[in-house]
Design a protein around this motif. Structure first.
Motif: not given
Ligand SMILES: Cc1cc2nc3c(=O)[nH]c(=O)nc-3n(C[C@H](O)[C@H](O)[C@H](O)COP(=O)(O)OP(=O)(O)OC[C@H]3O[C@@H](n4cnc5c(N)ncnc54)[C@H](O)[C@@H]3O)c2cc1C
Length: 390
Positions: A1-15, A25-31, A204-207
């Motif tokens: 299943m595709n996620p709701d949010v993709i974060i590219i880069g999982g170091a300090a900022v991505g994590s 509290p307002g977010f219920e998607g998959r990351v 949403t995609v986060i760079n």
């Protein structure tokens, strides 16, 4: 299943973004975090000097670091997992910015801005500098600015892992994959292409790809003015004892601070010798010919330094104004940027992570208004210049 949010880069900022989103509290998607190297060997986070200061010239940078300090002080409340609290060894040792007569006016201007923002900083004349730091050569100085609380250093690796562990405990998925392209259709990123030939899509995609961010932007037809610039760190020991040593910023730009029974130190190369760069070769000549003489002039006891270890990492330098570029580009609705930190991104990771979570969840900033760091000033050619870049 595709996620709701993709974060590219999982170091300090991505994590950090993953954690703040998953705990919002307002977010219920998959990351899903896509990280090309889950060993984190080469990322800036793992090679950083891991320090935090409130002594910036840009009010937004001061505010972000103030939030960072509060977050670090209360880390167990935020990032404990199964009752186990992370320990990042936050030590509030302070920063000491030194100025000669040529830099005194700027030091004072910055001080005014910092005090208006509530930073716990004090200006010291040379007599007071010599009294507090008798190991310091002060004859050529006009004064200094010392952080009395809130500034210091910590374990960058431990902070990144704490964000990551907490995010995973809240349901965030980490996948080892290199994103090769952002596939854009009109005003949206329709999919991200991966190095195994597959692709994923998300609302949403986060760079958060650090020095990899500009190439990703380019693949979506956008110019992100961020370049990779090498910065070297030298871990040295010295017979000199420097009681109460803060993180000292010399007027030359050289810095040093205590670390593990010795000191770490560094300096940016001259602008004329600072090209876009991707190698990790340590610039030993920079130490021998530039940094060591400067340190020995500032602290006579440093004449007998010994280099124990050294490493190179890369700043993601925003070539317009040395500040983060945060949020969506006006031509693409579902792509958020957090790039171009220019050497101060680790301390900003809590504030930026929270800001990204607010943008995804609410479409606007709720706490700190960071709109000044958005694309408008980049596209309009109106630099938000940070004067205290180390
Ligand atoms: C020598 C040095 C000293 C520093 N000192 C300080 C300091 O004292 N205080 C401070 O606040 N900051 C400091 N910084 C800056 C700070 O380390 C960075 O601003 C911060 O760590 C940036 O975090 P990031 O997550 O954005 O980027 P990074 O830590 O670089 O992480 C980016 C991640 O994205 C991944 N990635 C890249 N491209 C792709 C792709 N296409 N697909 C999948 N994954 C990808 C990478 O593998 C990497 O893990 C320093 C930096 C250096 C190099």
């Amino acid at each position: 299943m595709n996620p709701d949010v993709i974060i590219i880069g999982g170091a300090a900022v991505g994590s950090a973004a993953a954690y703040f989103l998953a705990s919002s509290p307002g977010f219920e998607g998959r990351v899903m975090v896509l990280e090309q190297d889950l060993g984190y060997e080469f990322c800036a986070t793992a090679r950083s000097a891991a320090s935090i200061r409130h002594q910036f010239s840009t009010p937004g940078n001061i505010a972000m670091s103030q939030f960072g300090t509060g977050f670090l002080r209360r880390l167990p409340e935020h990032l404990s997992v199964d009752g186990e609290a992370p320990d990042v060894g936050f030590h509030e040792g302070g920063y000491l910015f030194l100025a000669t007569a040529a830099g005194e006016a700027v030091l004072r201007e910055n001080h005014t801005t910092q005090r208006q923002m509530g930073a716990d900083v004090v200006l010291l004349g040379t007599a007071e500098l010599a009294r507090r730091f008798p190991w310091l050569h002060t004859a050529d100085l006009a004064g200094g600015s010392l952080g009395l609380s809130g500034e210091g250093w910590f374990d960058a690796w431990a902070l990144m892992q704490a964000f990551r562990r907490k995010a995973r405990s809240l349901g965030v998925t980490y996948r080892q994959a290199r994103v090769t392209a952002l596939r854009r259709q009109g005003r949206r990123i329709a999919a991200v292409g991966l190095d195994d030939g597959s692709s994923l899509s998300a609302g949403t995609v986060i760079n958060a790809a650090g020095t990899g961010a500009a190439a990703l932007a380019r693949s979506a037809g956008l110019f992100l003015p961020v370049q990779s610039r090498k910065r070297c760190v030298f871990h040295v020991t010295s017979p000199a004892s420097l009681p109460g040593c803060p993180l000292v910023i010399d007027p030359s730009g050289a810095y040093f601070r205590p670390e593990g029974g010795g000191f770490i130190c560094g300096i940016a190369p001259a602008a004329s010798d600072d090209p876009e760069c991707h190698d990790f070769e340590v610039a030993h000549a920079l130490f021998d010919e530039v940094l060591w003489p400067l340190l020995a002039a500032r602290v006579p006891g440093f004449e007998a330094l010994r280099v124990q270890r050294s490493w190179a990492g890369h700043y993601d330098v925003n070539t317009l104004d040395a500040n983060v570029i945060l949020g969506a580009h006006p031509e693409v609705d579902n792509l958020l940027f957090a790039n171009g930190f220019s050497g101060h991104g680790l301390q900003q990771s809590p504030a930026v992570g929270r800001a990204l979570a607010e943008l995804v969840t609410h479409g606007r900033y709720l706490t700190l208004d960071l709109a000044a760091f958005g694309w408008d000033r980049v596209l309009g050619g109106r630099p938000l210049v940070e004067r205290n870049v180390v």
